[in-house]
Design an enzyme around this catalytic site. Sequence first.
Site, PDB file in Angstrom:
ATOM      1  N   ASN A  12     -19.552  -3.914  -7.411  1.00 36.83           N
ATOM      2  CA  ASN A  12     -20.959  -3.910  -7.846  1.00 36.83           C
ATOM      3  C   ASN A  12     -21.281  -2.613  -8.583  1.00 36.83           C
ATOM      4  O   ASN A  12     -22.227  -2.568  -9.372  1.00 36.83           O
ATOM      5  CB  ASN A  12     -21.872  -4.135  -6.643  1.00 36.83           C
ATOM      6  CG  ASN A  12     -21.918  -2.969  -5.668  1.00 36.83           C
ATOM      7  OD1 ASN A  12     -22.761  -2.099  -5.788  1.00 36.83           O
ATOM      8  ND2 ASN A  12     -21.008  -2.927  -4.696  1.00 36.83           N
ATOM      9  N   GLY A  58      -6.248   1.340  -4.724  1.00 35.83           N
ATOM     10  CA  GLY A  58      -6.931   2.369  -5.504  1.00 35.83           C
ATOM     11  C   GLY A  58      -7.910   3.125  -4.637  1.00 35.83           C
ATOM     12  O   GLY A  58      -7.932   2.976  -3.412  1.00 35.83           O
ATOM     13  N   TYR A  85     -16.292   6.138 -10.298  1.00 34.23           N
ATOM     14  CA  TYR A  85     -15.697   4.965  -9.643  1.00 34.23           C
ATOM     15  C   TYR A  85     -16.117   3.673 -10.351  1.00 34.23           C
ATOM     16  O   TYR A  85     -15.280   2.809 -10.664  1.00 34.23           O
ATOM     17  CB  TYR A  85     -16.147   4.964  -8.183  1.00 34.23           C
ATOM     18  CG  TYR A  85     -15.877   3.706  -7.410  1.00 34.23           C
ATOM     19  CD1 TYR A  85     -14.586   3.333  -7.060  1.00 34.23           C
ATOM     20  CD2 TYR A  85     -16.931   2.871  -7.014  1.00 34.23           C
ATOM     21  CE1 TYR A  85     -14.354   2.168  -6.336  1.00 34.23           C
ATOM     22  CE2 TYR A  85     -16.698   1.719  -6.290  1.00 34.23           C
ATOM     23  CZ  TYR A  85     -15.408   1.369  -5.960  1.00 34.23           C
ATOM     24  OH  TYR A  85     -15.171   0.218  -5.247  1.00 34.23           O
ATOM     25  N   ARG A 131     -30.195  -2.617   1.442  1.00 39.10           N
ATOM     26  CA  ARG A 131     -29.496  -2.852   0.166  1.00 39.10           C
ATOM     27  C   ARG A 131     -28.405  -3.914   0.333  1.00 39.10           C
ATOM     28  O   ARG A 131     -28.233  -4.792  -0.506  1.00 39.10           O
ATOM     29  CB  ARG A 131     -28.892  -1.535  -0.330  1.00 39.10           C
ATOM     30  CG  ARG A 131     -28.054  -1.683  -1.553  1.00 39.10           C
ATOM     31  CD  ARG A 131     -27.574  -0.340  -2.111  1.00 39.10           C
ATOM     32  NE  ARG A 131     -26.490  -0.593  -3.011  1.00 39.10           N
ATOM     33  CZ  ARG A 131     -25.202  -0.580  -2.667  1.00 39.10           C
ATOM     34  NH1 ARG A 131     -24.837  -0.257  -1.429  1.00 39.10           N
ATOM     35  NH2 ARG A 131     -24.286  -0.857  -3.554  1.00 39.10           N
ATOM     36  N   LYS A 170     -13.977   0.707 -12.483  1.00 38.29           N
ATOM     37  CA  LYS A 170     -14.009  -0.741 -12.229  1.00 38.29           C
ATOM     38  C   LYS A 170     -14.298  -1.495 -13.530  1.00 38.29           C
ATOM     39  O   LYS A 170     -13.727  -2.566 -13.767  1.00 38.29           O
ATOM     40  CB  LYS A 170     -15.043  -1.062 -11.145  1.00 38.29           C
ATOM     41  CG  LYS A 170     -14.663  -0.517  -9.778  1.00 38.29           C
ATOM     42  CD  LYS A 170     -13.322  -1.087  -9.321  1.00 38.29           C
ATOM     43  CE  LYS A 170     -12.845  -0.579  -7.996  1.00 38.29           C
ATOM     44  NZ  LYS A 170     -11.549  -1.134  -7.589  1.00 38.29           N
ATOM     45  N   ASP A 218       0.895  -1.162   0.000  1.00 37.33           N
ATOM     46  CA  ASP A 218       0.000   0.000   0.000  1.00 37.33           C
ATOM     47  C   ASP A 218       0.931   1.209   0.000  1.00 37.33           C
ATOM     48  O   ASP A 218       2.157   1.045   0.020  1.00 37.33           O
ATOM     49  CB  ASP A 218      -0.897  -0.016   1.261  1.00 37.33           C
ATOM     50  CG  ASP A 218      -2.257   0.635   0.977  1.00 37.33           C
ATOM     51  OD1 ASP A 218      -2.254   1.755   0.434  1.00 37.33           O
ATOM     52  OD2 ASP A 218      -3.281   0.018   1.270  1.00 37.33           O
TER      53      ASP A 218
END
Length: 282
Positions: free
Chosen positions: A122, A83, A146, A184, A150, A44
């Site tokens: 997702n 990221g 974002y 959710r 992905k 990292d």
Amino acid sequence: MADPLDPGLSDRSRRIVYTGAAGGIGTMTRPLLARLYPGLVLSDRVPPKDLQPGEKFEAADLTRPDEVAKVVKGAHSVIHLGGHSVEGSWEQILNANIIGCYNLFEQARLAGVKRVIFASSNHAVGFYPRKKKIGTNVTVRPDSRYGVSKAFGEALGALYSDKHGMAVTCLRIGNVGPRPLDVRRLSIWISPEDLVQLFKIGLEHPDIRFEIFYGASDNEAAWWDNSRAQSLGYKPKGRAEDHRAHAEAEQRKIGPDPVGDLFQGGTFCSAEFSNDVKRAGA
Ligand code: 15L
């Protein structure tokens, strides 16, 4: 499990680089992974705050190809979580997730890395309505800059798999944690243990070429068909439904979101939204 991509190195002590190891998912999964893979190297920009005496850490800034090259040198595999992990300005996303992800794949290729697990999200498909169940063969419908980054990472993974023979597994991760945070998340939650199971399949399964799996536990309210992961041995143990009462209580504190509640990506969809929900496919 023997690795046909690298028959001489089926041993688990080979170097596996874990980028983004100081982040939330890294913190939850490091101890579980360390038990399986003694050759794990955490990376990292800064060391994890709770770095343990037995853990190996090497700093690297993903926007710096020279630093990425150094950390992937000699690695058999990379688990790439590094990221920016939520929506951000274009500049943040461009640097951390577009340039950073390209640097990772390209330096991994140059170093002869055999396998990459890419933490997709997702949010690459967040604009699918909640009423629709989707598989991994759908067109991406990102809900944010974002989410676009992905989808870009998944596309890079496909390129490096098809063109260079790298075994790439993209995990469209839902939400990782000890239990689902709200209603959710009852559909998209994954326990740290189940996520590690998916990492293991990506690191070891001999049939992996290019795969997209959903990073979700055994959730009754799931919006995703994860049968490909299951066919490669994924047996999630976490069950979001066991935590329904907690998730519903938390949801009552949040209140309604007229846009986000219609789409899988939730608040990532409602942020900056200027369309009509019907036109967006709700
Ligand atoms: C993600 O991709 C984020 O990294 C995480 O912070 C959560 O926002 C998660 O999605 C989610 O959708 O709950």
